[in-house]
Motif scaffolding. Structure first.
Motif, PDB file in Angstrom:
ATOM      1  N   ASN A  88      25.828  14.019 -39.309  1.00  0.00           N
ATOM      2  CA  ASN A  88      26.726  15.044 -39.038  1.00  0.00           C
ATOM      3  C   ASN A  88      26.338  15.767 -37.745  1.00  0.00           C
ATOM      4  OD1 ASN A  88      24.923  17.278 -39.241  1.00  0.00           O
ATOM      5  ND2 ASN A  88      25.198  17.858 -41.140  1.00  0.00           N
ATOM      6  N   ASN A  89      25.129  15.409 -37.113  1.00  0.00           N
ATOM      7  CA  ASN A  89      24.502  15.598 -35.810  1.00  0.00           C
ATOM      8  C   ASN A  89      24.533  17.061 -35.324  1.00  0.00           C
ATOM      9  OD1 ASN A  89      23.346  14.417 -33.486  1.00  0.00           O
ATOM     10  ND2 ASN A  89      25.188  13.962 -32.319  1.00  0.00           N
ATOM     11  N   TYR A  94      21.255  12.656 -33.294  1.00  0.00           N
ATOM     12  CA  TYR A  94      21.525  11.525 -34.208  1.00  0.00           C
ATOM     13  C   TYR A  94      22.048  10.419 -33.479  1.00  0.00           C
ATOM     14  CZ  TYR A  94      24.060   8.304 -37.424  1.00  0.00           C
ATOM     15  OH  TYR A  94      24.429   7.145 -37.668  1.00  0.00           O
ATOM     16  N   VAL A  95      21.668   9.093 -33.586  1.00  0.00           N
ATOM     17  CA  VAL A  95      22.098   8.017 -32.927  1.00  0.00           C
ATOM     18  C   VAL A  95      22.541   6.936 -34.010  1.00  0.00           C
ATOM     19  CG1 VAL A  95      21.258   8.157 -30.632  1.00  0.00           C
ATOM     20  CG2 VAL A  95      19.773   6.956 -32.328  1.00  0.00           C
ATOM     21  N   GLU A 113      16.009  16.205 -41.300  1.00  0.00           N
ATOM     22  CA  GLU A 113      16.244  17.729 -41.623  1.00  0.00           C
ATOM     23  C   GLU A 113      15.939  17.877 -43.238  1.00  0.00           C
ATOM     24  OE1 GLU A 113      18.303  15.552 -40.145  1.00  0.00           O
ATOM     25  OE2 GLU A 113      19.606  16.549 -38.854  1.00  0.00           O
ATOM     26  N   ASP A 114      15.551  16.973 -43.705  1.00  0.00           N
ATOM     27  CA  ASP A 114      15.284  17.119 -45.341  1.00  0.00           C
ATOM     28  C   ASP A 114      13.786  17.649 -45.445  1.00  0.00           C
ATOM     29  OD1 ASP A 114      17.628  16.143 -45.908  1.00  0.00           O
ATOM     30  OD2 ASP A 114      16.926  14.119 -46.592  1.00  0.00           O
ATOM     31  N   TYR A 115      12.983  17.653 -44.615  1.00  0.00           N
ATOM     32  CA  TYR A 115      11.848  17.849 -44.522  1.00  0.00           C
ATOM     33  C   TYR A 115      11.239  19.352 -43.624  1.00  0.00           C
ATOM     34  CZ  TYR A 115      11.762  13.140 -46.258  1.00  0.00           C
ATOM     35  OH  TYR A 115      12.183  12.131 -46.807  1.00  0.00           O
TER      36      TYR A 115
END
Ligand SMILES: [Zn+2]
Ligand SMILES: [Zn+2]
Length: 272
Positions: A88-89, A94-95, A113-115
Protein backbone atom coordinates in the motif's frame (compact mmCIF):
# COMPACT_ATOMS: atom_id res chain seq x y z
CA UNK A 1 27.77 12.88 2.46
CA UNK A 2 24.04 12.21 2.76
CA UNK A 3 21.79 15.09 3.69
CA UNK A 4 20.96 13.58 7.06
CA UNK A 5 24.56 13.42 8.17
CA UNK A 6 24.90 17.10 8.91
CA UNK A 7 22.05 17.36 11.43
CA UNK A 8 23.35 14.20 13.02
CA UNK A 9 26.76 15.74 13.42
CA UNK A 10 25.23 18.79 15.08
CA UNK A 11 23.14 16.67 17.41
CA UNK A 12 26.13 14.55 18.23
CA UNK A 13 28.25 17.59 18.93
CA UNK A 14 25.56 18.92 21.24
CA UNK A 15 25.55 15.61 23.04
CA UNK A 16 29.29 15.76 23.44
CA UNK A 17 29.01 19.21 24.92
CA UNK A 18 26.41 17.99 27.36
CA UNK A 19 28.61 15.10 28.37
CA UNK A 20 31.81 16.99 28.69
CA UNK A 21 31.27 20.63 29.42
CA UNK A 22 34.88 21.50 28.91
CA UNK A 23 35.45 19.56 25.72
CA UNK A 24 33.49 21.59 23.20
CA UNK A 25 36.49 23.46 21.93
CA UNK A 26 38.33 20.31 20.98
CA UNK A 27 36.22 18.84 18.23
CA UNK A 28 34.62 15.51 18.93
CA UNK A 29 36.97 14.41 21.67
CA UNK A 30 35.27 13.80 24.97
CA UNK A 31 37.10 13.87 28.25
CA UNK A 32 35.50 12.44 31.30
CA UNK A 33 36.59 11.72 34.81
CA UNK A 34 39.57 13.94 34.26
CA UNK A 35 41.04 15.63 37.28
CA UNK A 36 43.31 18.61 37.18
CA UNK A 37 46.21 18.57 39.60
CA UNK A 38 47.07 21.67 41.56
CA UNK A 39 49.65 22.56 38.96
CA UNK A 40 47.02 22.44 36.25
CA UNK A 41 48.09 19.20 34.56
CA UNK A 42 45.41 16.66 33.85
CA UNK A 43 45.76 13.16 35.19
CA UNK A 44 43.60 10.09 35.10
CA UNK A 45 42.05 11.27 31.88
CA UNK A 46 39.71 8.94 30.06
CA UNK A 47 39.28 10.09 26.50
CA UNK A 48 36.93 8.53 24.01
CA UNK A 49 36.18 9.78 20.54
CA UNK A 50 33.19 8.92 18.40
CA UNK A 51 34.64 7.37 15.28
CA UNK A 52 34.25 9.40 12.11
CA UNK A 53 32.49 6.48 10.39
CA UNK A 54 29.43 6.85 12.62
CA UNK A 55 28.54 10.06 10.79
CA UNK A 56 27.60 7.86 7.83
CA UNK A 57 24.86 6.01 9.66
CA UNK A 58 21.44 7.11 8.44
CA UNK A 59 18.38 8.58 10.08
CA UNK A 60 17.15 5.19 11.32
CA UNK A 61 20.20 4.87 13.55
CA UNK A 62 21.14 7.02 16.53
CA UNK A 63 24.66 6.97 17.88
CA UNK A 64 25.84 8.38 21.19
CA UNK A 65 28.95 8.15 23.27
CA UNK A 66 28.65 6.88 26.86
CA UNK A 67 32.11 7.05 28.37
CA UNK A 68 34.25 4.75 26.27
CA UNK A 69 31.21 2.92 24.88
CA UNK A 70 29.28 3.74 21.72
CA UNK A 71 25.54 3.22 22.07
CA UNK A 72 24.00 2.41 18.70
CA UNK A 73 20.21 2.23 18.44
CA UNK A 74 18.51 1.18 15.23
CA UNK A 75 14.85 0.95 14.25
CA UNK A 76 15.37 -2.34 12.42
CA UNK A 77 13.86 -0.79 9.30
CA UNK A 78 15.88 0.12 6.21
CA UNK A 79 15.99 3.57 4.63
CA UNK A 80 15.86 2.14 1.12
CA UNK A 81 13.31 0.54 -1.18
CA UNK A 82 12.29 -3.10 -0.95
CA UNK A 83 9.43 -5.35 -2.05
CA UNK A 84 9.19 -6.29 1.64
CA UNK A 85 7.57 -2.94 2.45
CA UNK A 86 3.76 -3.08 2.51
CA UNK A 87 2.50 -2.65 -1.10
CA UNK A 88 0.00 0.00 0.00
CA UNK A 89 3.20 2.06 0.05
CA UNK A 90 2.54 4.26 3.06
CA UNK A 91 6.31 4.11 3.52
CA UNK A 92 6.93 5.45 0.03
CA UNK A 93 9.64 2.81 -0.22
CA UNK A 94 7.73 -0.13 -1.66
CA UNK A 95 8.92 -1.40 -5.03
CA UNK A 96 7.65 -4.40 -6.93
CA UNK A 97 9.90 -7.45 -6.77
CA UNK A 98 12.58 -7.45 -9.46
CA UNK A 99 11.85 -10.63 -11.43
CA UNK A 100 15.56 -10.98 -12.18
CA UNK A 101 16.33 -11.16 -8.45
CA UNK A 102 13.29 -12.19 -6.43
CA UNK A 103 11.05 -15.21 -6.90
CA UNK A 104 7.76 -14.05 -5.42
CA UNK A 105 6.69 -17.54 -4.34
CA UNK A 106 9.89 -17.78 -2.28
CA UNK A 107 9.46 -14.47 -0.46
CA UNK A 108 9.21 -14.64 3.33
CA UNK A 109 5.89 -13.77 4.95
CA UNK A 110 5.54 -10.42 6.65
CA UNK A 111 6.07 -6.79 5.74
CA UNK A 112 8.77 -4.56 7.17
CA UNK A 113 6.01 -2.59 8.92
CA UNK A 114 4.96 -5.70 10.85
CA UNK A 115 7.95 -5.38 13.14
CA UNK A 116 8.61 -2.76 15.78
CA UNK A 117 12.10 -3.10 17.13
CA UNK A 118 14.72 -0.92 18.68
CA UNK A 119 17.97 -2.78 18.35
CA UNK A 120 20.63 -1.59 20.77
CA UNK A 121 24.32 -2.33 20.55
CA UNK A 122 26.79 -1.07 23.12
CA UNK A 123 30.18 -1.39 21.45
CA UNK A 124 33.60 -0.20 22.52
CA UNK A 125 34.52 3.19 21.08
CA UNK A 126 38.00 1.80 20.42
CA UNK A 127 37.54 -1.91 19.76
CA UNK A 128 40.48 -4.26 20.03
CA UNK A 129 41.00 -7.73 18.67
CA UNK A 130 40.36 -10.55 21.13
CA UNK A 131 42.93 -13.21 21.99
CA UNK A 132 40.77 -15.71 20.15
CA UNK A 133 37.87 -15.37 17.74
CA UNK A 134 34.31 -16.30 18.67
CA UNK A 135 31.51 -17.70 16.58
CA UNK A 136 28.48 -15.70 15.51
CA UNK A 137 25.03 -17.01 16.30
CA UNK A 138 21.51 -16.63 14.96
CA UNK A 139 20.00 -13.19 15.07
CA UNK A 140 21.66 -9.81 14.62
CA UNK A 141 25.45 -9.84 14.34
CA UNK A 142 25.68 -6.20 13.33
CA UNK A 143 23.76 -3.05 12.45
CA UNK A 144 23.80 -1.62 8.95
CA UNK A 145 23.95 2.09 8.17
CA UNK A 146 20.38 1.79 6.84
CA UNK A 147 18.95 0.89 10.25
CA UNK A 148 18.32 -2.81 9.62
CA UNK A 149 20.31 -5.62 11.26
CA UNK A 150 22.96 -7.82 9.67
CA UNK A 151 22.58 -11.59 10.05
CA UNK A 152 25.14 -14.30 9.35
CA UNK A 153 24.87 -17.20 6.90
CA UNK A 154 22.34 -19.23 8.86
CA UNK A 155 18.58 -19.31 8.59
CA UNK A 156 17.99 -21.59 11.56
CA UNK A 157 20.02 -23.47 14.18
CA UNK A 158 22.83 -25.04 12.14
CA UNK A 159 20.79 -24.49 8.99
CA UNK A 160 22.76 -22.68 6.32
CA UNK A 161 21.09 -20.39 3.83
CA UNK A 162 19.97 -22.41 0.90
CA UNK A 163 19.14 -21.38 -2.62
CA UNK A 164 15.38 -21.58 -2.15
CA UNK A 165 15.51 -19.02 0.65
CA UNK A 166 17.93 -16.76 -1.21
CA UNK A 167 15.65 -16.70 -4.23
CA UNK A 168 13.10 -14.93 -2.04
CA UNK A 169 15.50 -12.16 -1.04
CA UNK A 170 15.15 -8.63 -2.35
CA UNK A 171 17.95 -6.97 -4.32
CA UNK A 172 19.62 -6.10 -1.02
CA UNK A 173 20.11 -9.72 -0.01
CA UNK A 174 17.48 -9.33 2.67
CA UNK A 175 14.10 -10.61 3.77
CA UNK A 176 11.70 -10.47 6.69
CA UNK A 177 11.21 -12.71 9.71
CA UNK A 178 11.13 -14.01 12.29
CA UNK A 179 11.37 -10.71 14.16
CA UNK A 180 12.81 -8.20 11.71
CA UNK A 181 13.82 -7.40 8.16
CA UNK A 182 17.49 -8.37 7.92
CA UNK A 183 20.39 -8.73 5.52
CA UNK A 184 22.34 -11.90 4.76
CA UNK A 185 24.00 -10.89 1.47
CA UNK A 186 25.71 -7.85 -0.05
CA UNK A 187 23.08 -5.09 0.27
CA UNK A 188 23.34 -3.35 -3.07
CA UNK A 189 21.51 -0.20 -1.93
CA UNK A 190 24.37 0.26 0.55
CA UNK A 191 27.37 -1.32 -1.17
CA UNK A 192 27.54 -2.78 -4.64
CA UNK A 193 31.05 -4.01 -5.41
CA UNK A 194 32.64 -0.93 -3.83
CA UNK A 195 34.33 0.30 -0.65
CA UNK A 196 31.23 1.79 1.02
CA UNK A 197 30.64 1.50 4.74
CA UNK A 198 28.02 -1.20 5.34
CA UNK A 199 27.64 -1.10 9.12
CA UNK A 200 29.14 -1.99 12.45
CA UNK A 201 29.59 -5.55 13.69
CA UNK A 202 28.74 -6.50 17.27
CA UNK A 203 32.38 -6.36 18.32
CA UNK A 204 32.60 -2.69 17.32
CA UNK A 205 34.59 -3.13 14.12
CA UNK A 206 33.20 -1.63 10.93
CA UNK A 207 32.15 -3.68 7.90
CA UNK A 208 32.94 -2.32 4.45
CA UNK A 209 32.09 -3.44 0.93
CA UNK A 210 34.15 -5.85 -1.14
CA UNK A 211 36.72 -3.24 -2.13
CA UNK A 212 39.03 -1.32 0.19
CA UNK A 213 39.87 2.37 0.30
CA UNK A 214 43.51 1.39 0.84
CA UNK A 215 43.68 -0.36 -2.53
CA UNK A 216 41.41 1.73 -4.76
CA UNK A 217 39.29 -0.18 -7.22
CA UNK A 218 40.58 -3.57 -6.15
CA UNK A 219 39.81 -6.25 -3.62
CA UNK A 220 42.02 -6.66 -0.55
CA UNK A 221 44.19 -9.77 -0.71
CA UNK A 222 45.30 -9.91 2.93
CA UNK A 223 41.99 -10.69 4.63
CA UNK A 224 41.81 -13.06 7.58
CA UNK A 225 39.16 -15.79 7.94
CA UNK A 226 36.58 -13.19 8.98
CA UNK A 227 37.24 -10.88 6.06
CA UNK A 228 39.24 -8.53 8.27
CA UNK A 229 42.54 -6.74 7.91
CA UNK A 230 44.30 -3.63 9.14
CA UNK A 231 44.66 -0.68 6.80
CA UNK A 232 43.56 2.91 6.41
CA UNK A 233 39.94 3.47 5.44
CA UNK A 234 38.10 6.51 4.14
CA UNK A 235 37.03 7.15 7.74
CA UNK A 236 40.20 6.41 9.69
CA UNK A 237 41.88 9.79 9.16
CA UNK A 238 45.11 8.30 7.94
CA UNK A 239 45.48 5.75 10.71
CA UNK A 240 45.54 2.04 9.91
CA UNK A 241 42.81 0.23 11.80
CA UNK A 242 41.23 -3.21 11.84
CA UNK A 243 37.99 -3.57 9.87
CA UNK A 244 36.01 -6.20 8.01
CA UNK A 245 35.05 -6.49 4.35
CA UNK A 246 32.34 -8.37 2.54
CA UNK A 247 34.49 -11.16 1.18
CA UNK A 248 34.76 -11.28 -2.61
CA UNK A 249 33.96 -14.99 -2.72
CA UNK A 250 30.87 -16.57 -4.20
CA UNK A 251 28.46 -18.43 -1.95
CA UNK A 252 26.36 -21.01 -3.81
CA UNK A 253 28.01 -19.88 -7.00
CA UNK A 254 26.49 -16.41 -7.20
CA UNK A 255 26.12 -14.58 -3.88
CA UNK A 256 28.28 -12.57 -1.49
CA UNK A 257 27.66 -13.27 2.19
CA UNK A 258 27.77 -10.22 4.44
CA UNK A 259 29.45 -11.57 7.57
CA UNK A 260 29.43 -15.37 7.76
CA UNK A 261 32.46 -15.96 9.94
CA UNK A 262 33.72 -15.38 13.46
CA UNK A 263 34.07 -12.18 15.43
CA UNK A 264 37.68 -11.14 15.78
CA UNK A 265 36.87 -8.73 18.59
CA UNK A 266 34.72 -9.21 21.68
CA UNK A 267 31.06 -9.09 20.67
CA UNK A 268 28.31 -7.46 22.68
CA UNK A 269 24.76 -8.69 22.39
CA UNK A 270 22.41 -6.72 20.18
CA UNK A 271 19.22 -6.46 22.18
CA UNK A 272 15.74 -5.51 21.15
ZN1 LIG B 1 17.08 -14.57 7.25
ZN1 LIG C 1 40.15 -2.68 4.06
Amino acid sequence: MPAYAEPFALIALSAFCAIALSACGSGSSVSSEAEADSDGTVSGEVTATLHNAYQWFGANVTVALDGDTVVIEATGRPDHTSPYWNPNNASGLYVAPDPNVTTVSHMSPGYIEDYNNLFTLRAPASPTRAASSSATSLGPVGIAVSGAPIFNDQEGPNVNLEIGVIQGFDSNGAHTGPQTYHYHLEPKAISNDDEALVGVIADGFFLYGRQCYSTPGTYPTDLDASGGHTSVTQHSQGEAEYHYHIMNEFYLGAYYLLFPEDYQGTPSSISN
